[in-house]
Design a protein around this motif. Structure first.
Motif, PDB file in Angstrom:
ATOM      1  N   ALA A 255     -25.542 -44.866 -26.415  1.00  0.00           N
ATOM      2  CA  ALA A 255     -25.740 -45.423 -25.080  1.00  0.00           C
ATOM      3  C   ALA A 255     -25.746 -46.949 -25.100  1.00  0.00           C
ATOM      4  O   ALA A 255     -25.535 -47.586 -24.059  1.00  0.00           O
ATOM      5  CB  ALA A 255     -27.039 -44.900 -24.488  1.00  0.00           C
ATOM      6  N   ALA A 256     -25.962 -47.554 -26.268  1.00  0.00           N
ATOM      7  CA  ALA A 256     -25.997 -49.017 -26.367  1.00  0.00           C
ATOM      8  C   ALA A 256     -24.642 -49.655 -26.107  1.00  0.00           C
ATOM      9  O   ALA A 256     -24.564 -50.840 -25.764  1.00  0.00           O
ATOM     10  CB  ALA A 256     -26.496 -49.432 -27.757  1.00  0.00           C
ATOM     11  N   VAL A 257     -23.558 -48.909 -26.276  1.00  0.00           N
ATOM     12  CA  VAL A 257     -22.215 -49.454 -26.035  1.00  0.00           C
ATOM     13  C   VAL A 257     -22.084 -49.769 -24.538  1.00  0.00           C
ATOM     14  O   VAL A 257     -22.346 -48.905 -23.698  1.00  0.00           O
ATOM     15  CB  VAL A 257     -21.137 -48.442 -26.474  1.00  0.00           C
ATOM     16  N   PRO A 258     -21.692 -50.998 -24.168  1.00  0.00           N
ATOM     17  CA  PRO A 258     -21.693 -51.384 -22.757  1.00  0.00           C
ATOM     18  C   PRO A 258     -20.562 -50.805 -21.920  1.00  0.00           C
ATOM     19  O   PRO A 258     -20.587 -50.909 -20.689  1.00  0.00           O
ATOM     20  CB  PRO A 258     -21.603 -52.911 -22.798  1.00  0.00           C
ATOM     21  N   GLY A 259     -19.569 -50.195 -22.552  1.00  0.00           N
ATOM     22  CA  GLY A 259     -18.498 -49.618 -21.753  1.00  0.00           C
ATOM     23  C   GLY A 259     -17.407 -48.994 -22.584  1.00  0.00           C
ATOM     24  O   GLY A 259     -17.243 -49.287 -23.774  1.00  0.00           O
ATOM     25  N   ILE A 260     -16.656 -48.100 -21.941  1.00  0.00           N
ATOM     26  CA  ILE A 260     -15.536 -47.401 -22.564  1.00  0.00           C
ATOM     27  C   ILE A 260     -14.302 -47.628 -21.703  1.00  0.00           C
ATOM     28  O   ILE A 260     -14.322 -47.384 -20.489  1.00  0.00           O
ATOM     29  CB  ILE A 260     -15.838 -45.891 -22.693  1.00  0.00           C
ATOM     30  N   ALA A 261     -13.235 -48.129 -22.317  1.00  0.00           N
ATOM     31  CA  ALA A 261     -11.981 -48.396 -21.618  1.00  0.00           C
ATOM     32  C   ALA A 261     -10.881 -47.578 -22.295  1.00  0.00           C
ATOM     33  O   ALA A 261     -10.507 -47.855 -23.431  1.00  0.00           O
ATOM     34  CB  ALA A 261     -11.646 -49.886 -21.658  1.00  0.00           C
ATOM     35  N   PHE A 262     -10.385 -46.572 -21.620  1.00  0.00           N
ATOM     36  CA  PHE A 262      -9.470 -45.603 -22.229  1.00  0.00           C
ATOM     37  C   PHE A 262      -8.063 -46.154 -22.412  1.00  0.00           C
ATOM     38  O   PHE A 262      -7.576 -46.950 -21.606  1.00  0.00           O
ATOM     39  CB  PHE A 262      -9.375 -44.346 -21.361  1.00  0.00           C
ATOM     40  N   LEU A 263      -7.400 -45.668 -23.441  1.00  0.00           N
ATOM     41  CA  LEU A 263      -5.956 -45.835 -23.569  1.00  0.00           C
ATOM     42  C   LEU A 263      -5.283 -44.693 -22.812  1.00  0.00           C
ATOM     43  O   LEU A 263      -5.913 -43.682 -22.496  1.00  0.00           O
ATOM     44  CB  LEU A 263      -5.543 -45.862 -25.033  1.00  0.00           C
ATOM     45  N   SER A 264      -3.986 -44.838 -22.539  1.00  0.00           N
ATOM     46  CA  SER A 264      -3.287 -43.849 -21.716  1.00  0.00           C
ATOM     47  C   SER A 264      -2.250 -43.053 -22.502  1.00  0.00           C
ATOM     48  O   SER A 264      -1.446 -42.333 -21.897  1.00  0.00           O
ATOM     49  CB  SER A 264      -2.589 -44.547 -20.536  1.00  0.00           C
ATOM     50  N   GLY A 265      -2.274 -43.156 -23.836  1.00  0.00           N
ATOM     51  CA  GLY A 265      -1.235 -42.564 -24.678  1.00  0.00           C
ATOM     52  C   GLY A 265      -0.898 -41.122 -24.364  1.00  0.00           C
ATOM     53  O   GLY A 265      -1.779 -40.287 -24.195  1.00  0.00           O
ATOM     54  N   GLY A 266       0.405 -40.832 -24.282  1.00  0.00           N
ATOM     55  CA  GLY A 266       0.874 -39.472 -24.102  1.00  0.00           C
ATOM     56  C   GLY A 266       0.781 -38.942 -22.686  1.00  0.00           C
ATOM     57  O   GLY A 266       1.056 -37.763 -22.452  1.00  0.00           O
ATOM     58  N   GLN A 267       0.410 -39.776 -21.725  1.00  0.00           N
ATOM     59  CA  GLN A 267       0.248 -39.322 -20.350  1.00  0.00           C
ATOM     60  C   GLN A 267       1.218 -40.043 -19.410  1.00  0.00           C
ATOM     61  O   GLN A 267       1.634 -41.163 -19.680  1.00  0.00           O
ATOM     62  CB  GLN A 267      -1.182 -39.581 -19.860  1.00  0.00           C
ATOM     63  N   THR A 268       1.521 -39.402 -18.290  1.00  0.00           N
ATOM     64  CA  THR A 268       2.262 -40.091 -17.237  1.00  0.00           C
ATOM     65  C   THR A 268       1.308 -41.049 -16.530  1.00  0.00           C
ATOM     66  O   THR A 268       0.084 -40.998 -16.713  1.00  0.00           O
ATOM     67  CB  THR A 268       2.822 -39.103 -16.203  1.00  0.00           C
ATOM     68  N   ASP A 269       1.875 -41.914 -15.698  1.00  0.00           N
ATOM     69  CA  ASP A 269       1.055 -42.867 -14.956  1.00  0.00           C
ATOM     70  C   ASP A 269      -0.032 -42.150 -14.152  1.00  0.00           C
ATOM     71  O   ASP A 269      -1.213 -42.505 -14.208  1.00  0.00           O
ATOM     72  CB  ASP A 269       1.927 -43.686 -13.994  1.00  0.00           C
ATOM     73  N   GLU A 270       0.385 -41.144 -13.382  1.00  0.00           N
ATOM     74  CA  GLU A 270      -0.567 -40.460 -12.500  1.00  0.00           C
ATOM     75  C   GLU A 270      -1.555 -39.609 -13.287  1.00  0.00           C
ATOM     76  O   GLU A 270      -2.716 -39.474 -12.872  1.00  0.00           O
ATOM     77  CB  GLU A 270       0.175 -39.623 -11.456  1.00  0.00           C
ATOM     78  N   GLU A 271      -1.141 -39.008 -14.392  1.00  0.00           N
ATOM     79  CA  GLU A 271      -2.077 -38.227 -15.203  1.00  0.00           C
ATOM     80  C   GLU A 271      -3.213 -39.105 -15.719  1.00  0.00           C
ATOM     81  O   GLU A 271      -4.384 -38.716 -15.667  1.00  0.00           O
ATOM     82  CB  GLU A 271      -1.343 -37.582 -16.387  1.00  0.00           C
ATOM     83  N   ALA A 272      -2.873 -40.286 -16.235  1.00  0.00           N
ATOM     84  CA  ALA A 272      -3.898 -41.184 -16.755  1.00  0.00           C
ATOM     85  C   ALA A 272      -4.877 -41.588 -15.658  1.00  0.00           C
ATOM     86  O   ALA A 272      -6.090 -41.686 -15.891  1.00  0.00           O
ATOM     87  CB  ALA A 272      -3.241 -42.425 -17.368  1.00  0.00           C
ATOM     88  N   THR A 273      -4.355 -41.820 -14.457  1.00  0.00           N
ATOM     89  CA  THR A 273      -5.216 -42.191 -13.330  1.00  0.00           C
ATOM     90  C   THR A 273      -6.088 -41.022 -12.899  1.00  0.00           C
ATOM     91  O   THR A 273      -7.295 -41.176 -12.667  1.00  0.00           O
ATOM     92  CB  THR A 273      -4.352 -42.665 -12.148  1.00  0.00           C
ATOM     93  N   ALA A 274      -5.492 -39.834 -12.794  1.00  0.00           N
ATOM     94  CA  ALA A 274      -6.236 -38.649 -12.346  1.00  0.00           C
ATOM     95  C   ALA A 274      -7.357 -38.293 -13.313  1.00  0.00           C
ATOM     96  O   ALA A 274      -8.478 -37.972 -12.894  1.00  0.00           O
ATOM     97  CB  ALA A 274      -5.277 -37.476 -12.184  1.00  0.00           C
ATOM     98  N   HIS A 275      -7.076 -38.330 -14.612  1.00  0.00           N
ATOM     99  CA  HIS A 275      -8.101 -37.990 -15.598  1.00  0.00           C
ATOM    100  C   HIS A 275      -9.262 -38.979 -15.562  1.00  0.00           C
ATOM    101  O   HIS A 275     -10.433 -38.597 -15.645  1.00  0.00           O
ATOM    102  CB  HIS A 275      -7.479 -37.958 -16.997  1.00  0.00           C
ATOM    103  N   LEU A 276      -8.943 -40.281 -15.424  1.00  0.00           N
ATOM    104  CA  LEU A 276      -9.995 -41.292 -15.361  1.00  0.00           C
ATOM    105  C   LEU A 276     -10.871 -41.078 -14.129  1.00  0.00           C
ATOM    106  O   LEU A 276     -12.112 -41.162 -14.204  1.00  0.00           O
ATOM    107  CB  LEU A 276      -9.384 -42.689 -15.345  1.00  0.00           C
ATOM    108  N   SER A 277     -10.258 -40.815 -12.994  1.00  0.00           N
ATOM    109  CA  SER A 277     -11.027 -40.618 -11.769  1.00  0.00           C
ATOM    110  C   SER A 277     -11.930 -39.397 -11.877  1.00  0.00           C
ATOM    111  O   SER A 277     -13.104 -39.431 -11.471  1.00  0.00           O
ATOM    112  CB  SER A 277     -10.091 -40.482 -10.576  1.00  0.00           C
TER     113      SER A 277
END
Length: 342
Positions: A255-277
């Protein structure tokens, strides 16, 4: 020092903003240029980055940081304005990719080890002088019939930890990127196999980070999402990918880590957005989740630009749209209908 690192990490994780990964090597950007029949020249690489960084609405509203290559960190726009100044005007933190790439691991397992630790302390001092506030190092973890091996996971985790503590020593926030590949060969593994490997990789990575003395509050994590292999017949729903990814992260990321910023590897543009949301609609997470996308932010903009400066405005509009969609996803507010309507 520690307070400064925390402040940079927290600014990168500003709610509703994310990180643009514009750190493609000369070889990687050459492959992308090949797809639109462009030569890989210094001037075209400059023009492409100028197109992205000059998208003022996107950069000021949706982008908190940009990962650059060494070439781009030192580069100027066509009118002589340093890219660092353009980013500063938009209040965007410049970052720098510092690894030298992934190379074959000794043995016959098909695995890779990331190199670039030699001379890194000296390079980081130079990057700090040039204004870099954060850095990135990518480890590549392969899944096949005999991989990943314990040796490969431990070796890459150890390198990530050495990189991270050197960054913090230089006053630079390390973005730690252990990527479990979904689009590698043979790419037929299951969602659960990816979850198991991702959990193992994260567990080993944070063990090494602690042993190295890394301040977890002064770093960010850039992981893969939990996905089946690109050649798998398994087709999980968006909600299944989101649920399983969050479960793995909650089990292995402090929990001490201040944030997680995902990579989008292997996904389409919309897939990466949908999964993050979908992940951001799940409650009870100790850290914010956002994007650190390359292809998923740039695909349409690259094709729209097509190497022509007269296409800058149209390409910037395309980039701004994808940045806005992902900013909404970082708050759990994106919908497919909203994306297509826009």
């Amino acid at each position: 020092m520690t307070k400064s690192l925390k402040a940079i990490a927290q600014k990168l994780m500003t709610p509703g903003m994310g990180i643009l990964a514009a750190d493609e090597s000369e070889g990687t950007i050459g492959k992308r240029f090949d797809k639109i029949n462009l030569p890989n020249t210094l001037d075209l690489r400059r023009d492409y980055r100028e197109m992205l960084f000059g998208a003022s609405e996107a950069m000021k509203t949706y982008i908190s940081g940009v990962i650059l290559t060494e070439e781009t960190l030192k580069q100027e726009a066509a009118d002589g304005t340093p890219f660092r100044a353009i980013l500063a005007d938009a209040d965007v933190i410049p970052g720098i990719k510092v690894d030298r790439g992934a190379f074959p691991m000794p043995g016959d397992t098909g695995e890779k080890i990331t190199e670039g630790l030699d001379g890194l302390r000296q390079r980081l001092a130079q990057y700090a002088e040039l204004g870099a506030g954060f850095a990135k190092w990518r480890a590549v973890i392969t899944i096949n019939d005999i991989a990943p091996t314990r040796n490969n996971i431990r070796a890459n985790a150890h390198a990530l930890a050495r990189y991270a503590i050197l960054c913090q020593e230089a006053g630079i926030v390390p973005v730690v990127e252990p990527e479990v590949m979904s689009d590698g060969e043979p790419g037929n593994h299951s969602l659960e196999r990816c979850a198991q490997v991702t959990g193992d990789v994260l567990e080993n990575t944070f063990k090494e980070l602690r042993l190295a003395g890394v301040d977890l509050a002064g770093m960010l994590l850039k992981p893969n999402m939990v996905l089946p292999g690109i050649n798998s017949r398994e087709r999980p729903t968006v909600e299944e990918v989101a649920r399983r990814t969050v479960e793995v992260l909650k089990a292995h990321v402090p929990a001490a880590v201040p944030g997680i910023a995902f990579l989008s590897g292997g996904q389409t543009d919309e897939e990466a957005t949908a999964h993050l949301s979908a992940m951001n609609r799940i409650g009870g997470k100790p850290w914010p989740l956002t994007f650190s996308y390359g292809r998923a932010l740039q695909n349409v903009a690259l094709r729209t630009w097509a190497g022509r400066r007269e296409n800058f405005n149209a390409a910037r509009a395309a980039f701004t749209h994808r940045a806005r969609m992902n900013a909404l996803a970082a708050q759990g507010e994106w919908t497919n209908e909203m994306d297509r309507a826009a």
